[in-house]
Design a protein around this motif. Structure first.
Motif, mmCIF file in Angstrom:
data_model
loop_
_atom_site.group_PDB
_atom_site.id
_atom_site.type_symbol
_atom_site.label_atom_id
_atom_site.label_comp_id
_atom_site.label_asym_id
_atom_site.label_seq_id
_atom_site.Cartn_x
_atom_site.Cartn_y
_atom_site.Cartn_z
ATOM 1 N N THR A 47 49.438 38.147 31.754
ATOM 2 C CA THR A 47 48.382 39.426 31.337
ATOM 3 C C THR A 47 49.341 39.802 30.075
ATOM 4 O O THR A 47 50.589 39.965 29.921
ATOM 5 C CB THR A 47 48.681 40.350 32.209
ATOM 6 O OG1 THR A 47 47.901 39.812 33.465
ATOM 7 C CG2 THR A 47 47.601 41.617 31.820
ATOM 8 N N GLU A 89 35.695 44.837 34.927
ATOM 9 C CA GLU A 89 35.893 44.681 36.400
ATOM 10 C C GLU A 89 36.943 43.802 36.763
ATOM 11 O O GLU A 89 37.458 43.293 37.867
ATOM 12 C CB GLU A 89 34.542 44.400 37.124
ATOM 13 C CG GLU A 89 33.883 42.814 36.837
ATOM 14 C CD GLU A 89 33.322 42.714 35.385
ATOM 15 O OE1 GLU A 89 33.309 43.821 34.784
ATOM 16 O OE2 GLU A 89 32.731 41.842 35.064
ATOM 17 N N GLN A 90 37.771 43.175 35.825
ATOM 18 C CA GLN A 90 38.753 41.974 36.091
ATOM 19 C C GLN A 90 40.198 42.693 36.254
ATOM 20 O O GLN A 90 41.018 41.950 35.791
ATOM 21 C CB GLN A 90 38.641 40.921 34.884
ATOM 22 C CG GLN A 90 37.071 40.300 35.039
ATOM 23 C CD GLN A 90 37.410 38.790 34.055
ATOM 24 O OE1 GLN A 90 37.395 39.244 32.838
ATOM 25 N NE2 GLN A 90 37.071 37.903 34.275
ATOM 26 N N ASP A 91 40.139 43.869 36.402
ATOM 27 C CA ASP A 91 41.700 44.563 36.840
ATOM 28 C C ASP A 91 42.332 43.758 37.720
ATOM 29 O O ASP A 91 43.770 43.747 37.704
ATOM 30 C CB ASP A 91 41.416 45.935 37.119
ATOM 31 C CG ASP A 91 40.666 46.399 38.166
ATOM 32 O OD1 ASP A 91 39.686 45.492 38.395
ATOM 33 O OD2 ASP A 91 40.671 47.468 38.752
ATOM 34 N N ASP A 92 41.670 43.202 38.726
ATOM 35 C CA ASP A 92 42.384 42.363 39.832
ATOM 36 C C ASP A 92 43.079 41.150 39.242
ATOM 37 O O ASP A 92 43.992 40.751 39.410
ATOM 38 C CB ASP A 92 41.575 42.111 40.889
ATOM 39 C CG ASP A 92 40.275 41.285 40.671
ATOM 40 O OD1 ASP A 92 39.742 41.490 39.489
ATOM 41 O OD2 ASP A 92 39.660 40.588 41.496
ATOM 42 N N LEU A 93 42.226 40.496 38.154
ATOM 43 C CA LEU A 93 42.967 39.500 37.708
ATOM 44 C C LEU A 93 44.269 39.959 36.758
ATOM 45 O O LEU A 93 45.213 39.091 36.523
ATOM 46 C CB LEU A 93 41.928 38.643 36.616
ATOM 47 C CG LEU A 93 40.854 37.676 37.239
ATOM 48 C CD1 LEU A 93 40.133 36.947 36.459
ATOM 49 C CD2 LEU A 93 41.758 36.637 38.162
ATOM 50 N N MET A 95 45.993 42.322 37.250
ATOM 51 C CA MET A 95 47.385 42.482 38.065
ATOM 52 C C MET A 95 47.795 41.099 38.465
ATOM 53 O O MET A 95 49.114 41.060 38.505
ATOM 54 C CB MET A 95 47.047 43.523 39.094
ATOM 55 C CG MET A 95 46.749 44.775 38.645
ATOM 56 S SD MET A 95 46.668 46.073 39.943
ATOM 57 C CE MET A 95 45.053 45.871 40.546
ATOM 58 N N ARG A 96 47.112 40.170 38.740
ATOM 59 C CA ARG A 96 47.692 38.989 39.473
ATOM 60 C C ARG A 96 48.383 38.330 38.188
ATOM 61 O O ARG A 96 49.497 37.702 38.397
ATOM 62 C CB ARG A 96 46.379 38.006 39.706
ATOM 63 C CG ARG A 96 46.598 36.778 40.270
ATOM 64 C CD ARG A 96 45.442 35.850 40.420
ATOM 65 N NE ARG A 96 45.696 34.535 41.308
ATOM 66 C CZ ARG A 96 46.243 34.618 42.426
ATOM 67 N NH1 ARG A 96 46.163 35.251 43.389
ATOM 68 N NH2 ARG A 96 46.726 33.310 42.662
ATOM 69 N N ASN A 99 52.067 39.455 37.636
ATOM 70 C CA ASN A 99 52.895 39.333 38.859
ATOM 71 C C ASN A 99 53.601 38.109 38.699
ATOM 72 O O ASN A 99 53.227 37.056 39.158
ATOM 73 C CB ASN A 99 52.121 39.581 40.171
ATOM 74 C CG ASN A 99 52.624 39.688 41.214
ATOM 75 O OD1 ASN A 99 54.135 39.415 41.337
ATOM 76 N ND2 ASN A 99 52.391 40.051 42.458
ATOM 77 N N LYS A 105 49.353 31.418 39.639
ATOM 78 C CA LYS A 105 48.421 32.364 39.347
ATOM 79 C C LYS A 105 47.050 31.919 39.284
ATOM 80 O O LYS A 105 46.245 32.767 39.275
ATOM 81 C CB LYS A 105 48.822 33.058 38.042
ATOM 82 C CG LYS A 105 50.256 33.530 38.182
ATOM 83 C CD LYS A 105 50.594 34.303 36.613
ATOM 84 C CE LYS A 105 51.853 34.902 36.618
ATOM 85 N NZ LYS A 105 52.523 34.979 35.400
#
Ligand SMILES: Cc1cc2nc3c(=O)[nH]c(=O)nc-3n(C[C@H](O)[C@H](O)[C@H](O)COP(=O)(O)O)c2cc1C
Length: 175
Positions: A47, A89-93, A95-96, A99, A105
């Motif tokens: 990210t 809507e890709q906030d989960d990606l 964060m992934r 990490n 990933k």
């Protein structure tokens, strides 16, 4: 102490990194995942919000990577990289891919498998708002980051998908 020996001026106090980070965080940015392929063929990505456009003619863009990243070598040796601009809507990606504890990933992540996705053997994240496939032009170590400059060789955008926004340390959306 010898009066002729002048005491060296005390060094400037180290900047408060947290305060600087907070001040920088006032500035809203988009959110991207920058990807490439390592020499072993493995997909690599993280990210990134340091992405910026640099030049239109020639078409250049930039982003910076921490010198502590385990992926520094992969990006330094790669011929191409991709800036995947994330959709709202890709906030989960986001964060992934921020990490470091996640070993793979890309596991379970949908990649584009069309002509653009296969064209330069670099992974394109599915469902993104825009993609910039770049030939690496320069990697300049400066401060604690390495600045990557890429020449855009292909790009695409999905205007109907609003972008994800990062501001004040949080993911948000355009209002
Ligand atoms: C919104 C956001 C933006 C980020 N931007 C950058 C960046 O521009 N450059 C960078 O090196 N790390 C950036 N990071 C941190 C990396 O995503 C994170 O350190 C990641 O674990 C690095 O992956 P790696 O350890 O596999 O290289 C950002 C993280 C977030 C949440």
């Amino acid at each position: 102490m010898n009066a002729a020996v002048k005491e060296a001026p005390s060094p400037a106090p180290p900047p408060d990194v947290r305060a600087l980070r907070n001040a920088l965080g006032v500035y809203p940015t988009g959110v991207t995942i920058v990807t490439t392929r390592g020499v072993d063929g493995r997909s690599v990505g993280l990210t990134v919000n340091s992405f910026a456009s640099l030049s239109l003619e020639p078409p250049l863009l930039l982003w910076s990577l921490s010198n502590r990243s385990p992926n520094l070598r992969a990006f330094r040796t790669a011929s191409h990289f991709v800036v995947n601009v994330l959709a709202q809507e890709q906030d989960d990606l986001a964060m992934r891919f921020a990490n470091p504890a996640i070993v793979d990933k890309f596991e379970g992540v949908a990649l584009r498998d069309d002509a653009l996705g296969r064209s330069h053997e670099v992974p394109l994240v599915g469902g993104a708002a825009a993609w910039f496939v770049c030939a690496c032009r320069d990697a300049i170590e400066t401060g604690d980051h390495t600045l990557f400059i890429g020449r855009v060789v292909a790009h695409e955008s999905a205007a109907e998908r609003p972008p994800l926004v990062f501001q004040g340390g949080r993911f948000t959306a355009l209002r």
